[in-house]
Design a protein around this motif. Structure first.
Motif, PDB file in Angstrom:
ATOM      1  N   THR A  84       0.844  -1.196   0.000  1.00  0.00           N
ATOM      2  CA  THR A  84       0.000   0.000   0.000  1.00  0.00           C
ATOM      3  C   THR A  84       0.879   1.246   0.000  1.00  0.00           C
ATOM      4  OG1 THR A  84      -1.640  -1.176   1.341  1.00  0.00           O
ATOM      5  CG2 THR A  84      -1.851   1.221   1.204  1.00  0.00           C
ATOM      6  N   PRO A  85       0.569   2.252  -0.841  1.00  0.00           N
ATOM      7  CA  PRO A  85       1.277   3.536  -0.791  1.00  0.00           C
ATOM      8  C   PRO A  85       0.589   4.499   0.175  1.00  0.00           C
ATOM      9  CG  PRO A  85      -0.054   3.407  -2.790  1.00  0.00           C
ATOM     10  CD  PRO A  85      -0.305   2.141  -2.025  1.00  0.00           C
ATOM     11  N   TYR A  86       1.384   5.148   1.036  1.00  0.00           N
ATOM     12  CA  TYR A  86       0.866   6.101   2.008  1.00  0.00           C
ATOM     13  C   TYR A  86       1.484   7.485   1.768  1.00  0.00           C
ATOM     14  CZ  TYR A  86      -0.723   1.991   4.602  1.00  0.00           C
ATOM     15  OH  TYR A  86      -1.336   0.822   4.962  1.00  0.00           O
ATOM     16  N   LEU A  87       0.742   8.525   2.116  1.00  0.00           N
ATOM     17  CA  LEU A  87       1.196   9.902   1.930  1.00  0.00           C
ATOM     18  C   LEU A  87       2.345  10.218   2.879  1.00  0.00           C
ATOM     19  CD1 LEU A  87       0.600  12.766   0.638  1.00  0.00           C
ATOM     20  CD2 LEU A  87      -0.760  13.194   2.702  1.00  0.00           C
ATOM     21  N   VAL A  88       3.469  10.695   2.337  1.00  0.00           N
ATOM     22  CA  VAL A  88       4.612  11.133   3.143  1.00  0.00           C
ATOM     23  C   VAL A  88       4.420  12.606   3.474  1.00  0.00           C
ATOM     24  CG1 VAL A  88       7.107  11.456   3.198  1.00  0.00           C
ATOM     25  CG2 VAL A  88       6.147   9.430   2.102  1.00  0.00           C
ATOM     26  N   THR A  89       4.625  12.987   4.722  1.00  0.00           N
ATOM     27  CA  THR A  89       4.325  14.351   5.165  1.00  0.00           C
ATOM     28  C   THR A  89       5.562  15.171   5.499  1.00  0.00           C
ATOM     29  OG1 THR A  89       4.053  13.571   7.447  1.00  0.00           O
ATOM     30  CG2 THR A  89       2.079  13.655   6.065  1.00  0.00           C
ATOM     31  N   GLU A  90       6.761  14.604   5.327  1.00  0.00           N
ATOM     32  CA  GLU A  90       7.982  15.344   5.603  1.00  0.00           C
ATOM     33  C   GLU A  90       8.943  15.257   4.413  1.00  0.00           C
ATOM     34  OE1 GLU A  90       8.510  15.085  10.446  1.00  0.00           O
ATOM     35  OE2 GLU A  90       9.449  13.537   9.208  1.00  0.00           O
ATOM     36  N   VAL A  91       9.794  16.262   4.282  1.00  0.00           N
ATOM     37  CA  VAL A  91      10.817  16.280   3.241  1.00  0.00           C
ATOM     38  C   VAL A  91      11.889  15.242   3.554  1.00  0.00           C
ATOM     39  CG1 VAL A  91      12.584  17.703   2.127  1.00  0.00           C
ATOM     40  CG2 VAL A  91      10.384  18.713   2.769  1.00  0.00           C
ATOM     41  N   TRP A  92      12.415  14.567   2.518  1.00  0.00           N
ATOM     42  CA  TRP A  92      13.493  13.598   2.702  1.00  0.00           C
ATOM     43  C   TRP A  92      14.494  13.728   1.558  1.00  0.00           C
ATOM     44  CZ3 TRP A  92      13.507   9.688  -1.173  1.00  0.00           C
ATOM     45  CH2 TRP A  92      12.328   9.605  -1.927  1.00  0.00           C
ATOM     46  N   VAL A 109      -4.142   8.596   4.757  1.00  0.00           N
ATOM     47  CA  VAL A 109      -4.218   9.008   3.350  1.00  0.00           C
ATOM     48  C   VAL A 109      -3.393   8.021   2.542  1.00  0.00           C
ATOM     49  CG1 VAL A 109      -3.796  10.841   1.678  1.00  0.00           C
ATOM     50  CG2 VAL A 109      -4.452  11.426   4.018  1.00  0.00           C
ATOM     51  N   PHE A 110      -4.061   7.193   1.749  1.00  0.00           N
ATOM     52  CA  PHE A 110      -3.363   6.106   1.079  1.00  0.00           C
ATOM     53  C   PHE A 110      -4.006   5.791  -0.262  1.00  0.00           C
ATOM     54  CE2 PHE A 110      -6.521   4.525   4.028  1.00  0.00           C
ATOM     55  CZ  PHE A 110      -7.279   3.671   3.251  1.00  0.00           C
ATOM     56  N   GLY A 111      -3.279   5.006  -1.077  1.00  0.00           N
ATOM     57  CA  GLY A 111      -3.802   4.543  -2.353  1.00  0.00           C
ATOM     58  C   GLY A 111      -4.348   3.130  -2.231  1.00  0.00           C
ATOM     59  N   GLU A 123       0.313  -2.040 -10.349  1.00  0.00           N
ATOM     60  CA  GLU A 123      -0.244  -0.700 -10.329  1.00  0.00           C
ATOM     61  C   GLU A 123      -0.923  -0.391  -8.999  1.00  0.00           C
ATOM     62  OE1 GLU A 123      -2.960  -0.380 -13.581  1.00  0.00           O
ATOM     63  OE2 GLU A 123      -1.373  -0.310 -15.101  1.00  0.00           O
ATOM     64  N   TRP A 124      -0.888   0.908  -8.637  1.00  0.00           N
ATOM     65  CA  TRP A 124      -1.580   1.417  -7.462  1.00  0.00           C
ATOM     66  C   TRP A 124      -2.287   2.706  -7.848  1.00  0.00           C
ATOM     67  CZ3 TRP A 124       3.057  -0.915  -7.580  1.00  0.00           C
ATOM     68  CH2 TRP A 124       3.280  -1.991  -6.704  1.00  0.00           C
ATOM     69  N   ASN A 125      -3.550   2.831  -7.488  1.00  0.00           N
ATOM     70  CA  ASN A 125      -4.308   4.051  -7.749  1.00  0.00           C
ATOM     71  C   ASN A 125      -4.054   5.037  -6.607  1.00  0.00           C
ATOM     72  OD1 ASN A 125      -6.410   6.060  -7.906  1.00  0.00           O
ATOM     73  ND2 ASN A 125      -7.508   4.707  -9.294  1.00  0.00           N
ATOM     74  N   ILE A 126      -3.413   6.165  -6.916  1.00  0.00           N
ATOM     75  CA  ILE A 126      -3.118   7.182  -5.900  1.00  0.00           C
ATOM     76  C   ILE A 126      -3.730   8.529  -6.320  1.00  0.00           C
ATOM     77  CG2 ILE A 126      -1.067   6.041  -5.000  1.00  0.00           C
ATOM     78  CD1 ILE A 126       0.647   7.979  -6.648  1.00  0.00           C
ATOM     79  N   THR A 127      -4.911   8.471  -6.933  1.00  0.00           N
ATOM     80  CA  THR A 127      -5.560   9.674  -7.441  1.00  0.00           C
ATOM     81  C   THR A 127      -5.778  10.715  -6.346  1.00  0.00           C
ATOM     82  OG1 THR A 127      -6.692   8.361  -9.135  1.00  0.00           O
ATOM     83  CG2 THR A 127      -7.572  10.550  -8.676  1.00  0.00           C
ATOM     84  N   ASN A 128      -6.285  10.294  -5.183  1.00  0.00           N
ATOM     85  CA  ASN A 128      -6.562  11.246  -4.109  1.00  0.00           C
ATOM     86  C   ASN A 128      -5.297  11.955  -3.649  1.00  0.00           C
ATOM     87  OD1 ASN A 128      -9.314  10.558  -3.990  1.00  0.00           O
ATOM     88  ND2 ASN A 128      -8.879   8.800  -2.707  1.00  0.00           N
TER      89      ASN A 128
END
Length: 291
Positions: A84-92, A109-111, A123-128
């Motif tokens: 699962t892809p998750y939203l990263v909230t910090e710079v790296w 917040v994830f795809g 494939e992963w849908n990360i539209t949001n």
């Protein structure tokens, strides 16, 4: 509706718990999943991937965004890795990030989830997530790909942006978008978008809409599929917490319903899912807002 293929990623790296201070930003192959946890060791991999989405015009509504990775190596093809892809909230930083310095992630917040077994494209849908990047709802720090990390030897390996032999196997993001149209009518302005979604057993979410420039908004939903769906209007003052607004509703095949927020908030979206497991449907959502 324009479609853009963004390849390769702007940066990517893997993080490994067994080597918590090692950086892999220059590696051509990156791992995801749990290799082994036991008395003799601890080895779990998570991957970071970030794309430059500046080619998508600001103010556009992203209607579809698909993350594609080519899996080249697997530890055990009989063991599926549910990634699962998750939203990263910090710079790296690709060249310094490690397990110990991993950026924070918003797990709400994830795809979509993909069950990865043997080699090939997945494939992963990360539209949001991508829509949030383009419209400034979320800062674009990429996504973190990880599994539930409960199964030994589920690890899968994908080609990174550093792949130099077959460039077509590098990470890609395929996006479609539409530009919101403002219509003037009797000195009033309307913003309007139309998007189609497929429901799943897991709760998913429509694109996030900002209401900061509007005084009224309505979601119209038409069930164009063969099964009922569960809908819920949600509101948020920012990008870190979402609240249900009103009661959830069931929309039957062929039915159209309208949802209007009871409480005014800067951001709105709809959540949607199957009412019966395994019985998906399609819904068309119109978002209309008036200045």
């Amino acid at each position: 509706m324009p479609t853009i293929v963004i390849q390769p990623s702007a940066k990517d790296a893997s993080l490994e718990s067994g080597y918590p201070t090692t950086n892999t930003g220059s590696d051509k192959n990156l791992w995801i999943g749990r290799y082994f946890i036991g008395f003799s060791g601890n080895s779990v991999y998570r991957a970071l991937v970030q794309f430059d989405v500046s080619s998508i015009p600001a103010g556009s509504t992203v209607t579809n965004a698909i993350l594609r990775l080519y899996i080249g190596l697997v530890t055990n093809s009989s063991i599926a890795a549910n990634i699962t892809p998750y939203l990263v909230t910090e710079v790296w930083d690709e060249n310094t990030v490690t397990w110990n310095t991993a950026p924070a992630v918003n797990m709400s917040v994830f795809g979509t989830i993909s069950a990865v077994t043997g080699p090939g494209w997945y494939e992963w849908n990360i539209t949001n997530i991508v829509n949030g990047w383009v419209n400034g709802v979320y800062a674009n720090n990429g996504v973190m790909l990880r599994t539930s990390e409960t199964q030994n030897f589920e690890t899968k390996n994908f080609f990174s942006r550093e792949e130099s032999v077959n460039l077509s196997l590098r990470p890609m993001l395929i996006t479609s978008y539409e530009v919101s149209i403002l219509v003037s009518l009797n000195d009033r302005r309307f913003a309007k978008t139309k998007t189609t979604y497929t429901t799943y057993d897991m709760m998913n979410f429509t694109n996030v809409n900002s209401s900061s420039a509007y005084s009224m908004m309505t979601y119209f939903v038409n069930n164009t599929g063969a099964n009922p769906a569960l809908l819920q209007l949600q509101i948020s003052p920012g990008d870190d917490v979402w609240l249900n607004d009103g009661d959830s509703i069931v929309i039957q095949p062929g039915e159209t319903k309208a949802l209007v927020p009871f409480i005014y908030s800067q951001y709105t979206r709809l959540s949607y899912k199957n009412t019966n497991p395994g019985n998906s449907t399609t819904i068309t959502v119109w978002y209309e807002a008036q200045v």
